[in-house]
Design a protein around this motif. Structure first.
Motif, short mmCIF file in Angstrom:
data_model
loop_
_atom_site.label_atom_id
_atom_site.label_comp_id
_atom_site.label_asym_id
_atom_site.label_seq_id
_atom_site.Cartn_x
_atom_site.Cartn_y
_atom_site.Cartn_z
N LYS A 182 9.26 -18.26 10.30
CA LYS A 182 9.58 -18.23 11.72
C LYS A 182 9.01 -16.97 12.34
O LYS A 182 8.93 -15.91 11.71
N VAL A 183 8.61 -17.10 13.61
CA VAL A 183 8.17 -15.96 14.41
C VAL A 183 8.96 -16.00 15.72
O VAL A 183 9.23 -17.07 16.25
N SER A 184 9.32 -14.82 16.22
CA SER A 184 9.93 -14.75 17.54
C SER A 184 9.19 -13.68 18.33
O SER A 184 8.89 -12.61 17.81
N LEU A 185 8.87 -14.01 19.59
CA LEU A 185 8.02 -13.16 20.42
C LEU A 185 8.77 -12.72 21.67
O LEU A 185 9.35 -13.55 22.38
N GLY A 186 8.77 -11.41 21.93
CA GLY A 186 9.40 -10.88 23.12
C GLY A 186 8.39 -10.58 24.20
O GLY A 186 7.31 -11.16 24.25
N ALA B 277 15.60 -13.36 16.52
CA ALA B 277 15.42 -13.78 17.91
C ALA B 277 14.99 -12.58 18.73
O ALA B 277 15.65 -11.53 18.70
N CYS B 278 13.89 -12.71 19.45
CA CYS B 278 13.42 -11.67 20.35
C CYS B 278 13.70 -12.07 21.80
O CYS B 278 13.28 -13.14 22.24
N GLY B 279 14.42 -11.21 22.52
CA GLY B 279 14.53 -11.36 23.95
C GLY B 279 13.36 -10.68 24.60
O GLY B 279 12.40 -10.27 23.94
N SER B 280 13.43 -10.51 25.89
CA SER B 280 12.33 -9.86 26.58
C SER B 280 12.09 -8.45 26.07
O SER B 280 10.98 -8.07 25.74
N ASP B 281 13.16 -7.65 26.00
CA ASP B 281 13.04 -6.26 25.57
C ASP B 281 14.01 -5.90 24.46
O ASP B 281 14.27 -4.72 24.22
N HIS B 282 14.58 -6.89 23.79
CA HIS B 282 15.52 -6.60 22.70
C HIS B 282 15.36 -7.61 21.58
O HIS B 282 14.65 -8.61 21.72
N SER B 283 15.99 -7.33 20.45
CA SER B 283 15.88 -8.20 19.29
C SER B 283 17.24 -8.38 18.64
O SER B 283 18.10 -7.50 18.69
N SER C 210 23.59 -18.91 13.94
CA SER C 210 22.32 -19.13 14.64
C SER C 210 22.33 -18.32 15.92
O SER C 210 23.39 -18.12 16.52
N ILE C 211 21.16 -17.84 16.35
CA ILE C 211 21.09 -16.91 17.48
C ILE C 211 19.94 -17.25 18.41
O ILE C 211 19.01 -17.97 18.04
N ALA C 212 20.02 -16.72 19.65
CA ALA C 212 18.94 -16.87 20.63
C ALA C 212 19.02 -15.69 21.58
O ALA C 212 20.08 -15.08 21.77
N ALA C 213 17.89 -15.35 22.20
CA ALA C 213 17.84 -14.22 23.12
C ALA C 213 16.93 -14.54 24.29
O ALA C 213 15.85 -15.10 24.11
N GLY C 214 17.36 -14.19 25.50
CA GLY C 214 16.57 -14.39 26.71
C GLY C 214 16.11 -13.07 27.28
O GLY C 214 16.01 -12.08 26.57
#
Length: 453
Positions: A194-198, A290-296, A336-340
């Protein structure tokens, strides 16, 4: 302004957490079995709704009646294969992966994030087309930010394309552009799942539970990767503290203006140009990122949830303001997690399945009231069992184990798919979907759902 993130989560009907790649009880099974197992004759449909100004909906003007370029209700994305297994929504573009290992892309292409060598006209950007340069790669999943796209092969290889001056490609010092998919050689010995991009940073999770981070690293948003931990000018707006509630009360336009002003002054950006092991996770096994815009957010296999990066909106979910990866103030057991952009979501599973939220709540994207900077339960989900969540700029999405989609937060441009532009303070069922909803993903101002007929 490019405020970027991409959160792609797996949602399925009646699936145990042990079957999910993105849940801590099942680190790697290739993704949810239902997601990648096609019943004979079963058709998969991608539907989109929300802001269509950049073509991220993949819809022609004739398919959006009476609403200009926006879609206020879920609308089928035509010209896609019927065997889609995975979808991802970036800032202004979208990706879809087929069972056969192909990637289709549409939307904004100013930075080459669609993986097309030929320059698109404005009229063709909304038309889904195959990503070029991956003919010898059997793609299993794809992830998008605002200016970068990524794909993972069935062999665990990681491929990236697009343009980012903040090192989000991870291809080496000073490399800011890849017009065609290029392999991240630093991770060639790893099996990435998995990759998460902010906004300008990235995290990668491997099959054996290791986490690597790269890109823009101010505020310690990817933890300790061997560079000095320092605060960004963004957090200087409130001295990095949520004690000053002014930042939380800013309207969207004022908040973004301050971000632009701060970033324009940051000439010497701290960047990790290649993936580096996140030191805080060296001795633990990680289940989700999970990467949000400016946080992880990093979810450890033992249930510990870590957060790092900007806390200007309370999106770290903790009173402790130290830079780097430290635990979220949570008493539940996340799976499970998510970030906006400025808020975070976690599905927890103790006595019953529930969603917790924290962070920015200007448009009620938390789905509940104050206090906002610490994790609290999303309201209005009684009797429902959430399978996965996704967080956009100021809206949130969920799929339940029954295969239903729920939405809440900002309804501007129709991004909730409820037929209006009204905000919704509590989760609302997305009705009239014919079939089982497998996946939902939130982009900047648009949303996608994957449906099995």
């Amino acid at each position: 302004m490019l405020r970027l993130w991409s959160i792609a989560k797996v949602q399925v009907r009646k699936v145990s957490t042990s079957e999910s790649l993105f849940c801590r009880d099942g680190l790697f099974n290739g993704l949810v079995r239902r997601q990648f197992t096609s019943t004979r004759g079963e058709r998969r449909t991608v539907m989109s709704f929300g802001d269509g100004n950049h073509g991220a909906l993949g819809l022609s003007s004739s398919s959006i009646p009476g609403m200009g370029m926006d879609a206020y209700e879920p609308t089928v994305v035509s010209n896609l294969p019927s065997d889609i297994s995975f979808i991802s929504a970036g800032h202004y573009h979208s990706l879809a992966v087929t069972f056969g290992g192909e990637i289709w892309a549409w939307g904004r292409n100013d930075e080459g994030q669609l993986g097309r060598i030929a320059v698109d006209s404005g009229d063709s950007r909304s038309e889904p087309k195959r990503v070029e340069g991956l003919d010898n790669v059997n793609v299993r999943a794809a992830f998008a930010s605002g200016v970068v796209s990524a794909a993972i092969g069935d062999d665990g290889s990681l491929w990236v394309w697009g343009r980012s001056k903040r090192g989000q490609l991870g291809l080496g010092k000073g490399i800011i552009e890849a017009r065609v998919p290029s392999r991240v050689e630093t991770l060639a010995a790893e099996h990435v799942v998995k990759v998460s991009l902010g906004w300008g940073h990235a995290l990668a999770l491997t099959v054996d539970g290791k986490v690597f981070g790269w890109g823009y690293v101010a505020d310690g948003r990817v933890g300790n990767v061997g560079l000095p931990l320092e605060a960004s000018l963004l957090d200087s707006i409130t001295d990095g503290s949520m004690k000053d509630q002014h930042a939380a009360d800013l309207n969207l336009e004022a908040a973004e203006k301050k971000v632009v002003e701060a970033m324009s002054k940051e000439n010497d950006m701290p960047i990790a140009w290649e993936p580096c092991l996140v030191e805080e996770t060296r001795n633990v096994k990680v289940a989700d990122i999970a990467c949000g815009s400016d946080h992880s957010l990093i979810l450890c296999h033992d249930g510990t949830l870590l957060s790092s990066g900007s806390n200007i909106y309370g999106q770290l979910g903790r009173s402790k303001q130290d830079l780097g990866m430290t635990p979220v103030d949570i008493t539940e057991s996340p799976i499970s997690i998510a970030a906006g952009l400025g808020h975070s979501l976690a599905i927890c599973n103790r006595d019953e399945r529930k969603i917790l939220s924290w962070g920015w709540n200007r448009s009620r994207q938390l789905g509940r009231g104050k206090p906002e900077h610490l994790p609290r339960e999303v309201e209005g989900f009684d009797g429902e069992s959430p399978a996965s969540v996704s967080a956009g700029r100021v809206h949130s999405l969920c799929v339940t184990e029954k295969g239903e989609a729920w939405v809440w937060g900002c309804g501007k441009n129709g991004r909730l798919g409820l037929g209006s532009s009204s905000d919704e303070p509590e989760p609302m069922l997305l009705e009239d979907i014919e079939g089982c909803v497998l996946q939902t993903v939130a982009g900047f101002d648009h949303s996608l759902i994957l449906v099995a007929e």
